[in-house]
Design an enzyme around this catalytic site. Sequence first.
Site, PDB file in Angstrom:
ATOM      1  N   ARG A 278      30.803  20.101   1.947  1.00  0.00           N
ATOM      2  CA  ARG A 278      30.958  19.849   3.470  1.00  0.00           C
ATOM      3  C   ARG A 278      29.605  20.366   4.081  1.00  0.00           C
ATOM      4  O   ARG A 278      29.539  20.141   5.479  1.00  0.00           O
ATOM      5  CB  ARG A 278      32.041  20.837   4.025  1.00  0.00           C
ATOM      6  CG  ARG A 278      33.394  20.410   3.511  1.00  0.00           C
ATOM      7  CD  ARG A 278      34.602  21.532   3.838  1.00  0.00           C
ATOM      8  NE  ARG A 278      34.613  21.572   5.396  1.00  0.00           N
ATOM      9  CZ  ARG A 278      35.200  20.498   6.128  1.00  0.00           C
ATOM     10  NH1 ARG A 278      35.597  19.661   5.615  1.00  0.00           N
ATOM     11  NH2 ARG A 278      35.287  20.835   7.486  1.00  0.00           N
TER      12      ARG A 278
ATOM     13  N   GLU B  63      33.045   9.156  13.979  1.00  0.00           N
ATOM     14  CA  GLU B  63      33.182   8.894  12.502  1.00  0.00           C
ATOM     15  C   GLU B  63      33.542   7.704  12.104  1.00  0.00           C
ATOM     16  O   GLU B  63      34.698   7.281  12.337  1.00  0.00           O
ATOM     17  CB  GLU B  63      33.795  10.240  11.902  1.00  0.00           C
ATOM     18  CG  GLU B  63      33.912  10.335  10.570  1.00  0.00           C
ATOM     19  CD  GLU B  63      34.685  11.310   9.877  1.00  0.00           C
ATOM     20  OE1 GLU B  63      34.205  12.268  10.503  1.00  0.00           O
ATOM     21  OE2 GLU B  63      35.396  11.344   8.966  1.00  0.00           O
TER      22      GLU B  63
ATOM     23  N   GLU C 213      35.045  17.970  -2.143  1.00  0.00           N
ATOM     24  CA  GLU C 213      34.325  17.634  -1.015  1.00  0.00           C
ATOM     25  C   GLU C 213      33.194  18.534  -0.918  1.00  0.00           C
ATOM     26  O   GLU C 213      33.628  19.895  -0.487  1.00  0.00           O
ATOM     27  CB  GLU C 213      35.419  17.508   0.202  1.00  0.00           C
ATOM     28  CG  GLU C 213      34.743  17.257   1.350  1.00  0.00           C
ATOM     29  CD  GLU C 213      35.756  17.460   2.638  1.00  0.00           C
ATOM     30  OE1 GLU C 213      35.389  16.885   3.624  1.00  0.00           O
ATOM     31  OE2 GLU C 213      36.625  18.266   2.486  1.00  0.00           O
TER      32      GLU C 213
ATOM     33  N   ARG D 179      38.948  24.730   5.281  1.00  0.00           N
ATOM     34  CA  ARG D 179      37.636  24.093   5.975  1.00  0.00           C
ATOM     35  C   ARG D 179      36.389  25.052   6.189  1.00  0.00           C
ATOM     36  O   ARG D 179      35.305  24.571   6.582  1.00  0.00           O
ATOM     37  CB  ARG D 179      38.241  23.213   7.026  1.00  0.00           C
ATOM     38  CG  ARG D 179      39.084  21.960   6.583  1.00  0.00           C
ATOM     39  CD  ARG D 179      39.581  21.190   7.561  1.00  0.00           C
ATOM     40  NE  ARG D 179      40.779  20.241   7.214  1.00  0.00           N
ATOM     41  CZ  ARG D 179      40.410  19.146   6.829  1.00  0.00           C
ATOM     42  NH1 ARG D 179      39.238  18.532   6.695  1.00  0.00           N
ATOM     43  NH2 ARG D 179      41.254  18.126   6.297  1.00  0.00           N
TER      44      ARG D 179
ATOM     45  N   GLU E 240      31.310  10.867   4.672  1.00  0.00           N
ATOM     46  CA  GLU E 240      31.925  10.601   5.980  1.00  0.00           C
ATOM     47  C   GLU E 240      30.535  11.006   6.944  1.00  0.00           C
ATOM     48  O   GLU E 240      30.431  12.249   7.045  1.00  0.00           O
ATOM     49  CB  GLU E 240      32.907  11.820   6.191  1.00  0.00           C
ATOM     50  CG  GLU E 240      34.198  11.562   5.226  1.00  0.00           C
ATOM     51  CD  GLU E 240      35.198  12.723   5.403  1.00  0.00           C
ATOM     52  OE1 GLU E 240      34.730  13.500   6.061  1.00  0.00           O
ATOM     53  OE2 GLU E 240      36.392  12.521   4.770  1.00  0.00           O
TER      54      GLU E 240
ATOM     55  N   GLU F 132      35.398  11.717  17.168  1.00  0.00           N
ATOM     56  CA  GLU F 132      35.097  13.113  16.221  1.00  0.00           C
ATOM     57  C   GLU F 132      35.454  14.311  17.652  1.00  0.00           C
ATOM     58  O   GLU F 132      35.839  13.839  18.806  1.00  0.00           O
ATOM     59  CB  GLU F 132      33.811  13.454  15.629  1.00  0.00           C
ATOM     60  CG  GLU F 132      34.158  12.880  14.224  1.00  0.00           C
ATOM     61  CD  GLU F 132      34.883  14.434  13.734  1.00  0.00           C
ATOM     62  OE1 GLU F 132      35.032  15.279  14.317  1.00  0.00           O
ATOM     63  OE2 GLU F 132      35.175  14.087  12.409  1.00  0.00           O
TER      64      GLU F 132
ATOM     65  N   ASP G  10       0.918  -1.240   0.085  1.00  0.00           N
ATOM     66  CA  ASP G  10      -0.190  -0.041  -0.106  1.00  0.00           C
ATOM     67  C   ASP G  10       0.956   0.944  -0.018  1.00  0.00           C
ATOM     68  O   ASP G  10       1.464   1.688   0.956  1.00  0.00           O
ATOM     69  CB  ASP G  10      -0.816   0.219   1.254  1.00  0.00           C
ATOM     70  CG  ASP G  10      -1.795   1.048   1.353  1.00  0.00           C
ATOM     71  OD1 ASP G  10      -1.872   1.932   0.515  1.00  0.00           O
ATOM     72  OD2 ASP G  10      -2.553   1.363   2.433  1.00  0.00           O
TER      73      ASP G  10
ATOM     74  N   GLU H 131      28.953  11.084  10.374  1.00  0.00           N
ATOM     75  CA  GLU H 131      29.132  11.283  11.751  1.00  0.00           C
ATOM     76  C   GLU H 131      28.021  10.908  12.550  1.00  0.00           C
ATOM     77  O   GLU H 131      26.893  11.264  12.129  1.00  0.00           O
ATOM     78  CB  GLU H 131      29.633  12.734  12.027  1.00  0.00           C
ATOM     79  CG  GLU H 131      31.056  13.099  11.347  1.00  0.00           C
ATOM     80  CD  GLU H 131      31.506  14.591  11.624  1.00  0.00           C
ATOM     81  OE1 GLU H 131      32.715  15.039  11.343  1.00  0.00           O
ATOM     82  OE2 GLU H 131      30.366  15.404  12.095  1.00  0.00           O
TER      83      GLU H 131
ATOM     84  N   HIS I 141      30.479  15.025   5.052  1.00  0.00           N
ATOM     85  CA  HIS I 141      30.963  15.526   4.034  1.00  0.00           C
ATOM     86  C   HIS I 141      31.052  14.583   2.861  1.00  0.00           C
ATOM     87  O   HIS I 141      31.155  13.144   3.213  1.00  0.00           O
ATOM     88  CB  HIS I 141      32.384  15.884   4.549  1.00  0.00           C
ATOM     89  CG  HIS I 141      32.596  16.877   5.817  1.00  0.00           C
ATOM     90  ND1 HIS I 141      33.584  16.822   6.399  1.00  0.00           N
ATOM     91  CD2 HIS I 141      31.646  17.536   6.140  1.00  0.00           C
ATOM     92  CE1 HIS I 141      33.638  17.661   7.498  1.00  0.00           C
ATOM     93  NE2 HIS I 141      32.214  18.324   7.380  1.00  0.00           N
TER      94      HIS I 141
END
Length: 445
Positions: free
Chosen positions: A336, A194, A334, A314, A134, A187, A56, A136, A243
């Site tokens: 983030r 992580e 990457e 970063r 990645e 982390e 359903d 976490e 990330h």
Amino acid sequence: MAVFKCKNADDVLKAVKDYNVSFIQFWFIDILGTLKSFQIAPRELESAFEEGMGFDGSSITGFTKIQESDMVAFPDPTTFQLVAWRPSDRPVARLFCDIKNPDGTPFAADSRFVLKKMLKKAADKGYTYYVGPELEFFLFANSSEPRILDRGGYFDAPPLDLANDVRRDINFALESMGIAVEYSHHEVAPSQHEIDLRYSEGLSMADTAITYRVVVKEIARKHGCYATFMPKPLFGENGSGMHVHQSLFKGSKNAFFDAQAPGHLSKEAQSYIAGILKHASEFTLVTNQWVNSYKRLVPGYEAPVYVAWAQRNRSALVRVPMYKPGKEAATRIELRSPDPACNPYLAFAVMLGAGLKGIEEGYKLSKPIEENIFHMNEKEMKKNGITALPGSLHEAILNLEKSALMREILGEHLHGALVDYKKMEWDQYRTQVTEWEIERYLPVL
């Protein structure tokens, strides 16, 4: 536990018989990325491959209305694995499913189908999309309060890290299901962890991300604790991100690498990054889909807030890990901003779609920002052309709702359903009276 590489239904049927499998779980997700599952006995499996299993659809978030509720789940034989948390004497297996209409056509709001469409679009241009997320997570004492288990920090070892055994067992469980783990660690925040997975093709990695979340929760439960992928469970601490490392290959050649280009980034890579940056605010509702997601996307906690790119920085939304000679295949970008509570199929689809749009239209990439953006004032950010991601779920909804590109990528049905569900969530949230408001206003107003 054996790792299977089944290619077709016959391979699966043989494995089920050889390993005396007791039940087979059929897995699929709703539009929010919540896992749905039902079990069948081995005797039903052959007909399930041929005819699918009906259910359903009107009871699944974002699927269909009650008057058109019939849906059919068709198992994908290449996803067959034994689940790691069930007893080995009578093992249980799982298969991811593709959801179809009764007439056999793909169901437009099936997240797996949405990603498949984008992967085909990339394939038609000669590209294979590779992803390495990645994810976490936090480990708490229970699910009713965020009570931490340790006060460890980044890369801390025991005795500061008290979950080494939990992560180890998660790693073993993932490997037993054919999921390659690169490394794991504590982390930055207390009780935060992580585990990084080896990159793979987009659809395979979306399936893996769903499996990863289930494995983490199940193994944590066996250790008497609770694992959560909630983006920001602790006030004053870093939140959990996802990330996403990504690249495009043409055959065995990394399309993002150019030995002669600045930073070794090919024109395709530069336009792909430009596409991500240009459309980031439009797809943020998909990569960060909860009210709580925007408690993480604030300055000061390592989460990117500002739309810019860099190589070492970063604080930028997109980072390009430094090129290492002889490692051309590792050239990647990457992103983030995503968090691990997203729907990975849709998240990968909108990232890929935005990047491909940049390549198709030849978007020009802005200059990299290597300064710490969190330390810039408004004038400096404006000078560098830096804008901000949506600051709330409401703002993200409006951006997604008016985006023609996101409507094209997600499809009319899913795009509209996602906007509608998130508007309801925002209305529920904004009408709440929180403890913070009571403490702040009641004594003085």
